[in-house]
Enzyme design. Structure first.
Site, mmCIF file in Angstrom:
data_model
loop_
_atom_site.group_PDB
_atom_site.id
_atom_site.type_symbol
_atom_site.label_atom_id
_atom_site.label_comp_id
_atom_site.label_asym_id
_atom_site.label_seq_id
_atom_site.Cartn_x
_atom_site.Cartn_y
_atom_site.Cartn_z
ATOM 1 N N GLY A 70 -12.347 1.275 -0.286
ATOM 2 C CA GLY A 70 -11.838 1.732 1.007
ATOM 3 C C GLY A 70 -12.789 2.622 1.797
ATOM 4 N N LEU B 212 -12.382 5.793 2.877
ATOM 5 C CA LEU B 212 -12.552 7.166 2.405
ATOM 6 C C LEU B 212 -13.566 7.214 1.256
ATOM 7 C CD1 LEU B 212 -11.339 10.106 2.696
ATOM 8 C CD2 LEU B 212 -10.074 9.541 0.622
ATOM 9 N N ALA B 213 -13.419 6.276 0.322
ATOM 10 C CA ALA B 213 -14.319 6.249 -0.832
ATOM 11 C C ALA B 213 -15.767 6.095 -0.362
ATOM 12 C CB ALA B 213 -13.933 5.111 -1.774
ATOM 13 N N ARG C 123 -8.271 -4.418 -5.062
ATOM 14 C CA ARG C 123 -7.984 -5.835 -5.359
ATOM 15 C C ARG C 123 -9.192 -6.744 -5.171
ATOM 16 N NH1 ARG C 123 -3.276 -6.114 -1.155
ATOM 17 N NH2 ARG C 123 -4.983 -5.000 -0.148
ATOM 18 N N VAL D 95 -2.645 -2.408 -8.102
ATOM 19 C CA VAL D 95 -1.978 -1.252 -8.726
ATOM 20 C C VAL D 95 -0.518 -1.514 -9.076
ATOM 21 C CG1 VAL D 95 -3.494 0.517 -7.750
ATOM 22 C CG2 VAL D 95 -1.446 -0.186 -6.488
ATOM 23 N N ASP E 89 -6.453 18.978 0.986
ATOM 24 C CA ASP E 89 -6.428 19.255 2.420
ATOM 25 C C ASP E 89 -7.871 19.621 2.734
ATOM 26 O OD1 ASP E 89 -6.506 20.655 4.870
ATOM 27 O OD2 ASP E 89 -4.344 20.929 4.765
ATOM 28 N N HIS E 90 -8.604 18.699 3.358
ATOM 29 C CA HIS E 90 -10.054 18.912 3.421
ATOM 30 C C HIS E 90 -10.427 20.139 4.255
ATOM 31 C CE1 HIS E 90 -9.817 16.601 7.193
ATOM 32 N NE2 HIS E 90 -10.995 17.102 7.499
ATOM 33 N N HIS F 232 -3.174 20.804 7.864
ATOM 34 C CA HIS F 232 -4.312 21.688 8.153
ATOM 35 C C HIS F 232 -3.885 22.973 8.873
ATOM 36 C CE1 HIS F 232 -6.305 18.097 7.003
ATOM 37 N NE2 HIS F 232 -6.292 17.508 8.177
HETATM 38 N N1 LIG Z 1 -10.401 7.345 5.746
HETATM 39 C C1 LIG Z 1 -10.287 8.634 6.009
HETATM 40 O O1 LIG Z 1 -11.104 9.269 6.709
HETATM 41 C C2 LIG Z 1 -9.142 9.416 5.455
HETATM 42 C C3 LIG Z 1 -8.222 8.829 4.620
HETATM 43 N N2 LIG Z 1 -7.210 9.557 4.115
HETATM 44 C C4 LIG Z 1 -6.233 8.954 3.203
HETATM 45 O O2 LIG Z 1 -6.913 8.340 2.119
HETATM 46 C C5 LIG Z 1 -6.208 7.197 1.692
HETATM 47 C C6 LIG Z 1 -7.143 6.000 1.771
HETATM 48 O O3 LIG Z 1 -7.557 5.844 3.108
HETATM 49 P P1 LIG Z 1 -8.672 4.796 3.542
HETATM 50 O O4 LIG Z 1 -9.770 4.750 2.548
HETATM 51 O O5 LIG Z 1 -8.998 5.121 4.949
HETATM 52 O O6 LIG Z 1 -7.865 3.432 3.517
HETATM 53 P P2 LIG Z 1 -8.440 1.951 3.419
HETATM 54 O O7 LIG Z 1 -7.411 1.078 4.023
HETATM 55 O O8 LIG Z 1 -9.834 1.878 3.911
HETATM 56 O O9 LIG Z 1 -8.483 1.692 1.855
HETATM 57 C C7 LIG Z 1 -7.341 1.390 1.106
HETATM 58 C C8 LIG Z 1 -7.779 0.998 -0.283
HETATM 59 O O10 LIG Z 1 -6.651 0.606 -1.040
HETATM 60 C C9 LIG Z 1 -6.942 -0.642 -1.696
HETATM 61 N N3 LIG Z 1 -5.682 -1.322 -1.933
HETATM 62 C C10 LIG Z 1 -4.720 -1.646 -1.021
HETATM 63 N N4 LIG Z 1 -3.673 -2.234 -1.638
HETATM 64 C C11 LIG Z 1 -3.965 -2.278 -2.955
HETATM 65 C C12 LIG Z 1 -3.275 -2.731 -4.118
HETATM 66 N N5 LIG Z 1 -2.062 -3.293 -4.050
HETATM 67 N N6 LIG Z 1 -3.864 -2.593 -5.320
HETATM 68 C C13 LIG Z 1 -5.093 -2.038 -5.429
HETATM 69 N N7 LIG Z 1 -5.803 -1.580 -4.374
HETATM 70 C C14 LIG Z 1 -5.244 -1.701 -3.154
HETATM 71 C C15 LIG Z 1 -7.869 -1.331 -0.720
HETATM 72 O O11 LIG Z 1 -8.700 -2.264 -1.311
HETATM 73 P P3 LIG Z 1 -8.388 -3.840 -1.448
HETATM 74 O O12 LIG Z 1 -7.978 -4.298 -0.097
HETATM 75 O O13 LIG Z 1 -9.677 -4.401 -1.946
HETATM 76 O O14 LIG Z 1 -7.304 -3.936 -2.460
HETATM 77 C C16 LIG Z 1 -8.745 -0.154 -0.309
HETATM 78 O O15 LIG Z 1 -9.727 0.104 -1.288
HETATM 79 C C17 LIG Z 1 -4.985 7.108 2.587
HETATM 80 O O16 LIG Z 1 -3.935 7.801 1.971
HETATM 81 C C18 LIG Z 1 -5.423 7.852 3.838
HETATM 82 O O17 LIG Z 1 -4.332 8.358 4.549
HETATM 83 C C19 LIG Z 1 -7.079 10.887 4.386
HETATM 84 C C20 LIG Z 1 -7.952 11.530 5.217
HETATM 85 C C21 LIG Z 1 -9.052 10.851 5.830
HETATM 86 O O1 LIG Z 2 -6.993 14.883 8.449
HETATM 87 C C1 LIG Z 2 -7.469 14.498 9.498
HETATM 88 O O2 LIG Z 2 -8.523 15.165 9.998
HETATM 89 C C2 LIG Z 2 -9.376 14.542 10.951
HETATM 90 C C3 LIG Z 2 -10.189 15.676 11.573
HETATM 91 O O3 LIG Z 2 -10.939 16.277 10.567
HETATM 92 P P1 LIG Z 2 -12.289 17.052 10.910
HETATM 93 O O4 LIG Z 2 -12.767 17.571 9.610
HETATM 94 O O5 LIG Z 2 -13.206 16.055 11.539
HETATM 95 O O6 LIG Z 2 -11.930 18.122 11.896
HETATM 96 C C4 LIG Z 2 -8.611 13.790 12.003
HETATM 97 O O7 LIG Z 2 -9.492 13.074 12.830
HETATM 98 C C5 LIG Z 2 -7.658 12.815 11.325
HETATM 99 O O8 LIG Z 2 -6.841 12.204 12.315
HETATM 100 C C6 LIG Z 2 -6.775 13.517 10.338
HETATM 101 O O9 LIG Z 2 -6.089 12.562 9.546
#
Ligand SMILES: NC(=O)C1=CN([C@@H]2O[C@H](COP(=O)(O)OP(=O)(O)OC[C@H]3O[C@@H](n4cnc5c(N)ncnc54)[C@H](OP(=O)(O)O)[C@@H]3O)[C@@H](O)[C@H]2O)C=CC1
Ligand SMILES: O=C1O[C@H](COP(=O)(O)O)[C@@H](O)[C@H](O)[C@H]1O
Length: 494
Positions: A16, A18-19, A47, A87, A178-179, A241
């Site tokens: 995903g 975030l990772a 997946r 999952v 909470d970053h 936050h």
């Molecule tokens: N992105 C960001 O900046 C931020 C994200 N978050 C939180 O972090 C979390 C992840 O966000 P984000 O990385 O953006 O989301 P993404 O949609 O980019 O990633 C979701 C991940 O979940 C996997 N996934 C979905 N369904 C399944 C399943 N049934 N089994 C196994 N794996 C699954 C997807 O991979 P695949 O499709 O290959 O299964 C993918 O790796 C969320 O809770 C989001 O709110 C919080 C703050 C900031």
């Molecule tokens: O948690 C979140 O924070 C970002 C803003 O974070 P920052 O470190 O760049 O100030 C926000 O854009 C996002 O909507 C929210 O989920």
């Protein structure tokens, strides 16, 4: 003594956003600094049917902007293993358990496990339950789980989620991220308050007039439209936050600077927040949604956003803390998308001197209609500048005795900023150390949701007139009125 930490990370959601954007670069920084060396491994699961080789390429790509030594990147990536895994499928946890045991033996991981749930929250309960039922948790090392936000959608769903997690993990094994709590200047709030007698002596309603917290974003909703449209600014930024920042600003001094004592004080502060009655919401909270300009679409025209969406992209509010220290001091907050600029700042506005002895004609030019001296303002600049500013009154240079506002400034230099760990790096390091001080605890989350739920409920029951603010502004004019009614104004104006 070696600073190396030993652990197996299992990242659910390893493919995903975030990772790739945050977690892999942060782990690499920890590796470069020697916190991770030989005795660590990472299982990325999702997946998608990726191979380990492809996964290593993804890791290398996610580190590209760091311009690191390619050999170090290859060496680091060799610790990463990918397992395709749904999952919701119990069978896959059997494979996960075998791979975990193999890597534990291969890297000498001593049963230490960190599970990072970087996935949508509706999966958290299933994952936690399977980790227990498939006996993936170890008995010879530590087991820690990191949970991403949002932690629930309201108090009821947050409680359900918490119950699911605590069926597998103890509170002291749960790290709710909470970053903002990983940011240098947010951590500095406690240092300023409890490390300087001048501030702690003044940190109360005798000297402080009001406090202003602004988390301003220039960008719109971007790629996370589906999540955001179900959330809105109140849930996305205020519940977590901003409530955490408020608790750090208002809490009493902890007996010791420990996770437990800080949590105790934060909870007391959050409990002291005045709960609004539904009919009090409109006078105390303002919501907004951005309109279009020549350059940008309005919120309702953004990709994947419903054309009649009433989601708030802006919130301003007035919070009162009903305790001895803070009674009568309004805490004004605001946050939103497509505002004038990207910055986070906290302005502590002190009461103005009661008497202006410099009150004669040439002074009045610098003063307000009452000819009173300007308020002292302590500004904590969280981002992009990291530092403090203190606005004071000083004598205007030259003849006569007019006063003029001057600023004392401290900003971290560019070297300190680049040396300072990014929030996720810092927080992952804390998890490796078993230190949850900078994470949110359940009771804090619960009180924050209860406060926010009243506002959200009122909003859900009353249709707003959206859009109501221009991109590039600081939100709807009602956000200025909120302060003007109390005889105050925002210190930062665009
Ligand atoms: N992105 C960001 O900046 C931020 C994200 N978050 C939180 O972090 C979390 C992840 O966000 P984000 O990385 O953006 O989301 P993404 O949609 O980019 O990633 C979701 C991940 O979940 C996997 N996934 C979905 N369904 C399944 C399943 N049934 N089994 C196994 N794996 C699954 C997807 O991979 P695949 O499709 O290959 O299964 C993918 O790796 C969320 O809770 C989001 O709110 C919080 C703050 C900031
Ligand atoms: O948690 C979140 O924070 C970002 C803003 O974070 P920052 O470190 O760049 O100030 C926000 O854009 C996002 O909507 C929210 O989920």
């Amino acid at each position: 003594m070696s600073k190396e930490k030993i652990a197996l990370f299992t990242i659910f959601g390893g493919t995903g956003d975030l990772a790739q954007r945050k977690l892999y670069p942060s782990l690499f920084k920890l590796y470069q600094k020697g916190y991770l060396r030989e005795h660590f491994a990472v299982i990325g699961t999702a997946r998608r049917p990726w191979t380990d080789e492809h996964y290593h390429e993804v890791i290398a790509t996610s580190l590209a902007s760091l311009n690191a030594d390619p050999a170090a990147v290859t060496q680091f990536a060799s610790h990463f293993y990918y397992q395709s895994h749904d999952v919701t499928d119990a069978q896959h946890y059997v494979t996960l358990k075998k791979l975990s045991a193999k890597l534990d033996a291969q890297y000498g991981l001593q049963g230490n496990r960190i599970f990072y749930l970087a996935m949508a929250p509706n999966f958290f309960g299933t994952i936690a339950q399977h980790l227990r039922s498939e006996q993936i948790l170890t008995t010879n090392g530590f087991n820690r789980v990191i949970i991403e936000k949002p932690f629930g959608h309201d108090f009821a769903s947050a409680k359900e989620l918490n119950d699911q997690l605590t069926a597998t993990f103890n509170e002291n094994q749960i790290y709710r991220i909470d970053h903002y709590l990983g940011k240098e200047m947010i951590q500095n709030i406690s240092a300023i308050r409890f490390g300087n007698s001048i501030w702690e002596a003044l940190w109360n309603n005798r000297y402080i007039s009001n406090v202003q917290v602004t988390l301003s974003e220039k960008l719109g909703v971007e790629e996370r439209a589906v999540y955001y449209d179900n959330s809105g600014a109140l849930r996305d930024m205020v519940q977590n936050h901003i409530m955490q920042i408020i608790s750090l600003l208002t809490m009493d001094q902890p007996v010791e600077f420990t996770e437990h004592d800080i949590d105790v004080e934060k909870v007391k502060a959050l409990r002291s927040l005045r709960t609004l009655k539904p009919e009090e919401v409109p006078a105390n909270f303002v919501r907004g949604q951005y309109a279009a300009t020549d350059q940008v679409k309005d919120y309702r025209s953004e990709d994947k956003i419903s054309p009649d969406s009433n989601t708030d992209t802006f919130v301003a509010g007035k919070l009162m803390v009903d305790n001895y220290r803070w009674s009568g001091v309004p805490f004004y907050i605001r946050t939103g998308k497509r505002l004038a600029d990207k910055f986070t700042r906290i302005d502590i506005v002190f009461k103005r001197p009661i008497v202006n002895i410099f009150n004669h004609e040439d002074v009045q030019k610098n003063d307000d209609e009452n000819s009173r001296l300007n308020a002292n303002v302590l500004t904590i600049n969280v981002e992009p500048t990291e530092g403090f500013e203190l606005r004071m009154n000083a004598k205007h240079v030259g003849q006569g005795f007019a006063t003029t506002p001057v600023k004392l400034n401290f900003a971290l230099d560019s070297q300190s900023v680049s040396d300072s760990p990014e929030a996720y790096e810092r927080l992952l390091h804390d998890v490796l150390n078993g230190d949850a001080t900078n994470f949110t605890h359940w009771d804090e989350v619960a009180y924050s949701w209860k406060f926010v739920d009243t506002i959200q409920k009122y909003w859900d029951e009353h249709t707003p007139t959206f859009p109501n603010y221009q991109p590039g502004s600081m939100g709807p004019t009602a956000a200025d009125d909120l302060l003007q009614r109390d005889g105050h104004e925002w210190i930062y104006k665009s």
